[in-house]
Design a protein around this motif. Sequence first.
Motif, PDB file in Angstrom:
ATOM      1  N   TRP A  86       0.803  -1.213   0.000  1.00  0.00           N
ATOM      2  CA  TRP A  86       0.000   0.000   0.000  1.00  0.00           C
ATOM      3  C   TRP A  86       0.844   1.275   0.000  1.00  0.00           C
ATOM      4  O   TRP A  86       0.487   2.252  -0.647  1.00  0.00           O
ATOM      5  CB  TRP A  86      -0.929   0.003   1.210  1.00  0.00           C
ATOM      6  N   TRP A  87       1.948   1.285   0.722  1.00  0.00           N
ATOM      7  CA  TRP A  87       2.753   2.504   0.836  1.00  0.00           C
ATOM      8  C   TRP A  87       4.192   2.302   0.379  1.00  0.00           C
ATOM      9  O   TRP A  87       5.018   3.205   0.536  1.00  0.00           O
ATOM     10  CB  TRP A  87       2.725   3.009   2.288  1.00  0.00           C
ATOM     11  N   SER A  88       4.491   1.151  -0.204  1.00  0.00           N
ATOM     12  CA  SER A  88       5.886   0.858  -0.566  1.00  0.00           C
ATOM     13  C   SER A  88       6.283   1.377  -1.942  1.00  0.00           C
ATOM     14  O   SER A  88       7.474   1.479  -2.235  1.00  0.00           O
ATOM     15  CB  SER A  88       6.117  -0.659  -0.521  1.00  0.00           C
ATOM     16  N   ASP A  89       5.296   1.728  -2.788  1.00  0.00           N
ATOM     17  CA  ASP A  89       5.584   2.145  -4.165  1.00  0.00           C
ATOM     18  C   ASP A  89       4.976   3.511  -4.416  1.00  0.00           C
ATOM     19  O   ASP A  89       4.100   3.684  -5.255  1.00  0.00           O
ATOM     20  CB  ASP A  89       5.031   1.102  -5.146  1.00  0.00           C
ATOM     21  N   GLN A  90       5.441   4.516  -3.649  1.00  0.00           N
ATOM     22  CA  GLN A  90       4.907   5.877  -3.788  1.00  0.00           C
ATOM     23  C   GLN A  90       5.882   6.864  -3.176  1.00  0.00           C
ATOM     24  O   GLN A  90       6.704   6.507  -2.323  1.00  0.00           O
ATOM     25  CB  GLN A  90       3.524   5.989  -3.122  1.00  0.00           C
ATOM     26  N   ASP A  91       5.782   8.124  -3.616  1.00  0.00           N
ATOM     27  CA  ASP A  91       6.636   9.193  -3.093  1.00  0.00           C
ATOM     28  C   ASP A  91       5.831  10.256  -2.359  1.00  0.00           C
ATOM     29  O   ASP A  91       6.405  11.239  -1.890  1.00  0.00           O
ATOM     30  CB  ASP A  91       7.403   9.855  -4.245  1.00  0.00           C
ATOM     31  N   ALA A  92       4.495  10.069  -2.263  1.00  0.00           N
ATOM     32  CA  ALA A  92       3.649  11.088  -1.649  1.00  0.00           C
ATOM     33  C   ALA A  92       3.825  11.151  -0.141  1.00  0.00           C
ATOM     34  O   ALA A  92       3.609  12.201   0.471  1.00  0.00           O
ATOM     35  CB  ALA A  92       2.183  10.824  -1.996  1.00  0.00           C
ATOM     36  N   ASN A  93       4.214  10.037   0.487  1.00  0.00           N
ATOM     37  CA  ASN A  93       4.451  10.007   1.923  1.00  0.00           C
ATOM     38  C   ASN A  93       5.671   9.137   2.181  1.00  0.00           C
ATOM     39  O   ASN A  93       5.564   7.940   2.459  1.00  0.00           O
ATOM     40  CB  ASN A  93       3.226   9.454   2.671  1.00  0.00           C
ATOM     41  N   PRO A  94       6.869   9.719   2.094  1.00  0.00           N
ATOM     42  CA  PRO A  94       8.097   8.934   2.276  1.00  0.00           C
ATOM     43  C   PRO A  94       8.202   8.247   3.634  1.00  0.00           C
ATOM     44  O   PRO A  94       8.788   7.165   3.740  1.00  0.00           O
ATOM     45  CB  PRO A  94       9.206   9.979   2.089  1.00  0.00           C
ATOM     46  N   ALA A  95       7.641   8.855   4.680  1.00  0.00           N
ATOM     47  CA  ALA A  95       7.726   8.251   6.008  1.00  0.00           C
ATOM     48  C   ALA A  95       6.982   6.920   6.046  1.00  0.00           C
ATOM     49  O   ALA A  95       7.466   5.937   6.621  1.00  0.00           O
ATOM     50  CB  ALA A  95       7.165   9.201   7.057  1.00  0.00           C
ATOM     51  N   ARG A  96       5.821   6.862   5.448  1.00  0.00           N
ATOM     52  CA  ARG A  96       5.074   5.596   5.414  1.00  0.00           C
ATOM     53  C   ARG A  96       5.773   4.574   4.524  1.00  0.00           C
ATOM     54  O   ARG A  96       5.743   3.377   4.802  1.00  0.00           O
ATOM     55  CB  ARG A  96       3.636   5.839   4.952  1.00  0.00           C
TER      56      ARG A  96
END
Length: 333
Positions: A86-96
């Motif tokens: 869910w959050w491993s392939d995105q740059d919108a929330n680097p912390a997640r």
Amino acid sequence: MAATGAQVLVADAAEVERIQLRSRDAVLEVTPALGGRVLAFGLAGHPNLIKIGDPVVSQPEPEVSATADDIGYLGHDVWLGPQSGWWSDQDANPARRAARAVWPPDPYLAFAQTRVVAQSPDRLVLEGVDSPVTGVRLLKSFAFDPADPSTLDVSALARNIRERPVSRDLWFNTRTSAATRVYVPVADAADVRIEAAEAMAPAWRIDAGVFSFLPPSTAGTLRRGKVLLQPSAGWMAGFAHGQAFVIRFDHQPRSAIHPQQGQVELYLDHGEDIAAGLLEMEVHAPYRTLAPGEAMQARERWTVMRYDGADTPQAHLAFLCRRMQLCAASMAE
């Protein structure tokens, strides 16, 4: 539409916009808000089979951003699997991304206002927004079958909006009360995986090729956990409020489903008041890699029928065999 001890299909006030579709037999309510979410489904004049949360009233305008947390609207929703991605392939929330977060779901899919593309008394098409988290745009459609007014076609199309490939699956999640008696055709106990703390894990059995939860053995029993299933046929069914609710889907081999998921997943969460608890009836479509601009689609068929029989597994399964030809002897595909 009066009912006792259950949500009814028509709310007294519309906190979010609600679009109602009707057939001769059934009623559906969808809001274009909250990602295009189903808020109600059932036979006309009968209680709502879909469980929704208080925030539908108290928080009708959620924040839509990559930092938003989950809000318990419930209803029927569409996610993109696997959950680990869910959050491993995105740059919108680097912390997640760095934390390899598996919660919350994509806020752009869950919370954003959708656009009504087509609407008639028995059909609705909604288009979502481009998600910088998941990298897709969803198109959802709902249509009663003109040849069968007790059946609704529910479909979702995900299009890759990125300039590079994305790997995802379409994931339908239908919430109902934990008191719903649910059945899934399963060939063997090896096709069942449990994700739960042992002390709280749901108790279950397979009888005559059908998986079901066992009722709590003592009052006050807490049950919380997920069951991942490889079904032997493309359906599952729930019984609640004098109605039988059958969800049919394209049956897939285990190899088509992401290994961290099951084609059918059931999340159960309840305490002493079982009716107040939650049951999620979930279906995963095949895991796909989409080229830029490419789309994938998945569909469910929801059928709702009046049920006046005994509240026992034997009576429920006999009804499914008689009315839907979903019989134990012919479940394997």
